[in-house]
Design a protein around this motif. Structure first.
Motif, PDB file in Angstrom:
ATOM      1  N   ARG A  72      -2.718   1.600  -3.063  1.00 60.70           N
ATOM      2  CA  ARG A  72      -2.783   2.210  -1.797  1.00 60.70           C
ATOM      3  C   ARG A  72      -3.974   2.215  -1.015  1.00 60.70           C
ATOM      4  NH1 ARG A  72       1.422   7.183  -2.339  1.00 60.70           N
ATOM      5  NH2 ARG A  72       3.581   5.867  -2.115  1.00 60.70           N
ATOM      6  N   ASN A  73      -5.050   2.751  -1.965  1.00 63.53           N
ATOM      7  CA  ASN A  73      -6.631   2.888  -1.226  1.00 63.53           C
ATOM      8  C   ASN A  73      -6.922   1.541  -0.900  1.00 63.53           C
ATOM      9  OD1 ASN A  73      -6.629   5.847  -1.569  1.00 63.53           O
ATOM     10  ND2 ASN A  73      -7.548   6.050  -3.614  1.00 63.53           N
ATOM     11  N   ASN A  74      -6.723   0.770  -1.884  1.00 63.68           N
ATOM     12  CA  ASN A  74      -7.321  -0.589  -1.491  1.00 63.68           C
ATOM     13  C   ASN A  74      -6.722  -1.199  -0.349  1.00 63.68           C
ATOM     14  OD1 ASN A  74      -9.215  -0.326  -3.626  1.00 63.68           O
ATOM     15  ND2 ASN A  74      -7.766  -1.479  -5.142  1.00 63.68           N
ATOM     16  N   GLY A  75      -5.392  -1.122  -0.161  1.00 63.40           N
ATOM     17  CA  GLY A  75      -4.497  -1.486   1.001  1.00 63.40           C
ATOM     18  C   GLY A  75      -5.137  -0.813   2.383  1.00 63.40           C
ATOM     19  N   ILE A  76      -5.349   0.337   2.204  1.00 55.19           N
ATOM     20  CA  ILE A  76      -5.822   1.107   3.267  1.00 55.19           C
ATOM     21  C   ILE A  76      -7.297   0.672   3.867  1.00 55.19           C
ATOM     22  CG2 ILE A  76      -6.322   3.255   4.369  1.00 55.19           C
ATOM     23  CD1 ILE A  76      -3.909   4.358   2.565  1.00 55.19           C
ATOM     24  N   LYS A  77      -8.016   0.406   2.831  1.00 59.63           N
ATOM     25  CA  LYS A  77      -9.427  -0.042   3.215  1.00 59.63           C
ATOM     26  C   LYS A  77      -9.496  -1.334   3.700  1.00 59.63           C
ATOM     27  CE  LYS A  77     -11.346   2.075  -1.101  1.00 59.63           C
ATOM     28  NZ  LYS A  77     -11.906   1.768  -2.628  1.00 59.63           N
ATOM     29  N   LYS A  78      -8.362  -2.301   3.696  1.00 59.19           N
ATOM     30  CA  LYS A  78      -8.381  -3.526   4.224  1.00 59.19           C
ATOM     31  C   LYS A  78      -7.731  -3.468   5.680  1.00 59.19           C
ATOM     32  CE  LYS A  78     -10.121  -6.328   1.164  1.00 59.19           C
ATOM     33  NZ  LYS A  78     -11.572  -7.132   1.424  1.00 59.19           N
ATOM     34  N   ALA A  79      -7.064  -2.122   5.846  1.00 57.49           N
ATOM     35  CA  ALA A  79      -6.557  -1.833   7.021  1.00 57.49           C
ATOM     36  C   ALA A  79      -7.204  -1.950   8.221  1.00 57.49           C
ATOM     37  CB  ALA A  79      -5.535  -0.685   6.985  1.00 57.49           C
ATOM     38  N   GLY A  81      -5.547  -0.893  11.210  1.00 56.78           N
ATOM     39  CA  GLY A  81      -4.730  -0.139  12.106  1.00 56.78           C
ATOM     40  C   GLY A  81      -5.219   1.273  12.377  1.00 56.78           C
ATOM     41  N   HIS A  82      -4.941   1.935  13.450  1.00 56.68           N
ATOM     42  CA  HIS A  82      -5.083   3.270  13.865  1.00 56.68           C
ATOM     43  C   HIS A  82      -4.310   4.134  12.758  1.00 56.68           C
ATOM     44  CE1 HIS A  82      -6.623   6.807  16.106  1.00 56.68           C
ATOM     45  NE2 HIS A  82      -5.059   7.194  16.320  1.00 56.68           N
ATOM     46  N   TYR A  83      -3.182   3.624  12.752  1.00 58.00           N
ATOM     47  CA  TYR A  83      -2.073   4.467  11.982  1.00 58.00           C
ATOM     48  C   TYR A  83      -1.735   3.701  10.739  1.00 58.00           C
ATOM     49  CZ  TYR A  83      -1.255   7.350  15.977  1.00 58.00           C
ATOM     50  OH  TYR A  83      -1.465   8.143  17.220  1.00 58.00           O
ATOM     51  N   ILE A  84      -1.435   4.409   9.659  1.00 56.72           N
ATOM     52  CA  ILE A  84      -1.178   3.991   8.470  1.00 56.72           C
ATOM     53  C   ILE A  84       0.364   4.398   7.892  1.00 56.72           C
ATOM     54  CG2 ILE A  84      -1.642   3.978   5.906  1.00 56.72           C
ATOM     55  CD1 ILE A  84      -3.852   2.447   7.429  1.00 56.72           C
ATOM     56  N   LEU A  85       1.089   3.563   7.678  1.00 57.56           N
ATOM     57  CA  LEU A  85       2.564   3.713   6.986  1.00 57.56           C
ATOM     58  C   LEU A  85       2.523   3.258   5.529  1.00 57.56           C
ATOM     59  CD1 LEU A  85       5.442   4.795   7.148  1.00 57.56           C
ATOM     60  CD2 LEU A  85       5.928   2.577   8.222  1.00 57.56           C
ATOM     61  N   ASN A  86       2.829   4.133   4.702  1.00 62.28           N
ATOM     62  CA  ASN A  86       2.718   3.772   3.164  1.00 62.28           C
ATOM     63  C   ASN A  86       4.239   3.462   2.869  1.00 62.28           C
ATOM     64  OD1 ASN A  86       0.535   3.542   1.881  1.00 62.28           O
ATOM     65  ND2 ASN A  86       0.323   5.558   1.641  1.00 62.28           N
ATOM     66  N   LEU A  87       4.485   2.494   2.417  1.00 62.21           N
ATOM     67  CA  LEU A  87       6.158   2.087   2.058  1.00 62.21           C
ATOM     68  C   LEU A  87       5.964   1.749   0.311  1.00 62.21           C
ATOM     69  CD1 LEU A  87       8.875   1.549   2.567  1.00 62.21           C
ATOM     70  CD2 LEU A  87       8.287  -0.577   3.639  1.00 62.21           C
ATOM     71  N   ASP A  88       6.795   2.362  -0.337  1.00 62.30           N
ATOM     72  CA  ASP A  88       7.114   2.104  -1.717  1.00 62.30           C
ATOM     73  C   ASP A  88       7.817   0.716  -1.668  1.00 62.30           C
ATOM     74  OD1 ASP A  88       5.609   4.067  -2.516  1.00 62.30           O
ATOM     75  OD2 ASP A  88       7.131   5.426  -3.202  1.00 62.30           O
ATOM     76  N   PHE A 152       0.483   8.437   8.700  1.00 62.02           N
ATOM     77  CA  PHE A 152      -0.581   9.280   9.101  1.00 62.02           C
ATOM     78  C   PHE A 152      -1.606   8.664   9.690  1.00 62.02           C
ATOM     79  CE2 PHE A 152      -0.754   7.720   4.727  1.00 62.02           C
ATOM     80  CZ  PHE A 152      -1.864   7.279   4.350  1.00 62.02           C
ATOM     81  N   ARG A 153      -2.657   8.967  10.169  1.00 61.30           N
ATOM     82  CA  ARG A 153      -4.026   8.362  10.839  1.00 61.30           C
ATOM     83  C   ARG A 153      -4.771   7.900   9.606  1.00 61.30           C
ATOM     84  NH1 ARG A 153      -3.019  12.850  13.821  1.00 61.30           N
ATOM     85  NH2 ARG A 153      -2.325  12.571  16.144  1.00 61.30           N
ATOM     86  N   ARG A 154      -5.339   6.856   9.851  1.00 63.59           N
ATOM     87  CA  ARG A 154      -6.444   6.393   9.178  1.00 63.59           C
ATOM     88  C   ARG A 154      -7.726   6.880   9.326  1.00 63.59           C
ATOM     89  NH1 ARG A 154     -10.589   3.035   7.739  1.00 63.59           N
ATOM     90  NH2 ARG A 154     -10.187   1.340   6.261  1.00 63.59           N
ATOM     91  N   ASP A 155      -8.131   7.622  10.341  1.00 58.97           N
ATOM     92  CA  ASP A 155      -9.244   8.258  10.359  1.00 58.97           C
ATOM     93  C   ASP A 155      -8.803   9.573   9.287  1.00 58.97           C
ATOM     94  OD1 ASP A 155     -10.348   6.575  11.986  1.00 58.97           O
ATOM     95  OD2 ASP A 155     -10.318   7.770  13.785  1.00 58.97           O
ATOM     96  N   ASP A 161     -10.470  12.385   0.347  1.00 63.18           N
ATOM     97  CA  ASP A 161     -10.563  11.535  -0.507  1.00 63.18           C
ATOM     98  C   ASP A 161      -9.895  10.423  -1.092  1.00 63.18           C
ATOM     99  OD1 ASP A 161     -12.958  13.284  -1.187  1.00 63.18           O
ATOM    100  OD2 ASP A 161     -11.772  14.775  -2.395  1.00 63.18           O
ATOM    101  N   GLY A 162      -9.031  10.451  -0.048  1.00 65.30           N
ATOM    102  CA  GLY A 162      -7.863   9.147  -0.158  1.00 65.30           C
ATOM    103  C   GLY A 162      -6.953   9.923  -1.431  1.00 65.30           C
ATOM    104  N   TYR A 163      -6.240   8.775  -1.725  1.00 64.79           N
ATOM    105  CA  TYR A 163      -5.332   9.080  -2.893  1.00 64.79           C
ATOM    106  C   TYR A 163      -6.045   9.113  -4.283  1.00 64.79           C
ATOM    107  CZ  TYR A 163      -1.147   8.013   0.158  1.00 64.79           C
ATOM    108  OH  TYR A 163      -0.103   8.164   1.075  1.00 64.79           O
ATOM    109  N   GLU A 164      -5.713  10.342  -4.783  1.00 63.21           N
ATOM    110  CA  GLU A 164      -6.665  10.714  -6.114  1.00 63.21           C
ATOM    111  C   GLU A 164      -6.157   9.658  -7.064  1.00 63.21           C
ATOM    112  OE1 GLU A 164      -6.711  13.478  -9.931  1.00 63.21           O
ATOM    113  OE2 GLU A 164      -6.595  14.793  -7.929  1.00 63.21           O
TER     114      GLU A 164
END
Length: 277
Positions: A72-79, A81-88, A152-155, A161-164
């Motif tokens: 998830r953290n690696n995906g968000i680093k490449k994002a 977008g202003h908003y993030i939607l995590n989807l299992d 949630f917002r990417r900011d 600390d992101g996802y632990e």
């Protein structure tokens, strides 16, 4: 006003249902979006499924198996977008969830998380409708009050600390992350509609970590020591409630007819076993 971009992050490890998650992301009616899929070391069968849907994926990240939080953290680093939607990768949203969630964010800056009601189901069909509590940090101190797949917002992720990445051994990384997002204010909003479909599987992470739930809770408390000190009275009340609930369950099991019958049958056998030691 420029429309904010949405990044949908799908982390996947050996999941035959990933095609449903990809199509759920692709079919979101919100127009300005990107789909980022993180293949967390999947087997060849899952890679073949992902490859067959690669035209629906904007960014594909392939890595060795490092766990959901790292993915998830690696995906968000490449994002972007202003908003993030995590989807299992084994779940899916209704097509209009993203639009409705972003509308809520844009109308209330105090919102840090948007979640919704969920239909829980398994291979036999619908189990029930689950409604997360939402709310501010007090609602998240002793249990997760939002779905793991939420927006949630990417900011806000960047400021945390992101996802632990150590907690996946214990599970509940979603809960700990939401505590980070809310501990300095804001709240989780629950859309009062069933817009999420949550698959229950016997070998899911949630099922595997039930027996160590106290360990994972201890980990979260120790990591956020000051937060729980500031809510010490609530913490003590909750702690004793947990103890009482465990005692109640233990006593109920002891009173079960099956237990009493088993005790009658096993007692002489145990005596014989001790005698011949």
């Amino acid at each position: 006003m420029n429309q904010p971009k949405l990044s949908i992050i799908i982390s996947c490890y050996n999941d035959p249902f990933v095609k449903e998650a990809i199509m759920s992301a692709f079919n979101q009616t919100y127009p300005l979006k990107e789909i980022i899929l993180v293949d967390d070391g999947s087997n060849s069968e899952t890679k073949a499924i992902i490859n067959s849907f690669k035209d629906k994926i904007d960014v594909l990240i392939t890595q060795n198996n490092k766990g959901q939080s790292v993915a998830r953290n690696n995906g968000i680093k490449k994002a972007s977008g202003h908003y993030i939607l995590n989807l299992d990768s084994d779940d899916f949203f209704e097509n209009d969830f993203s639009q409705k969630a972003i509308d809520k964010f844009e109308n209330d800056k105090a919102i840090k998380i948007v979640t919704c009601k969920a239909k829980r189901f398994n291979e036999l069909g619908k189990i029930d409708i689950f409604t997360p509590r939402g709310g501010d940090i007090e609602k998240f101190l002793f249990a997760n009050s939002a779905m793991g797949s939420s927006m949630f917002r990417r900011d806000d992720w960047s400021k945390s600390d992101g996802y632990e990445e150590e907690l996946p051994i214990l599970g509940f990384e979603d809960w700990e992350f939401y505590i980070q997002l809310l501990k300095n204010g804001g709240y989780a909003y629950v859309i009062d509609e069933v817009l999420f479909h949550y698959r229950i599987r016997e070998n899911s992470t949630t099922a595997r970590i039930k027996h160590i739930k106290q360990e994972k809770f201890k980990h979260i408390v120790l990591k956020h020591e000051e937060l729980y000190k500031n809510n010490f009275e609530s913490f003590v009340i909750n702690l004793f409630q947990r103890i009482n609930e465990e005692e109640f369950q233990k006593n109920r099991n002891l009173d079960r007819t099956e237990y009493r019958i088993g005790k009658v049958v096993l007692t002489p056998l145990r005596f014989i076993k001790r005698f011949f030691k």
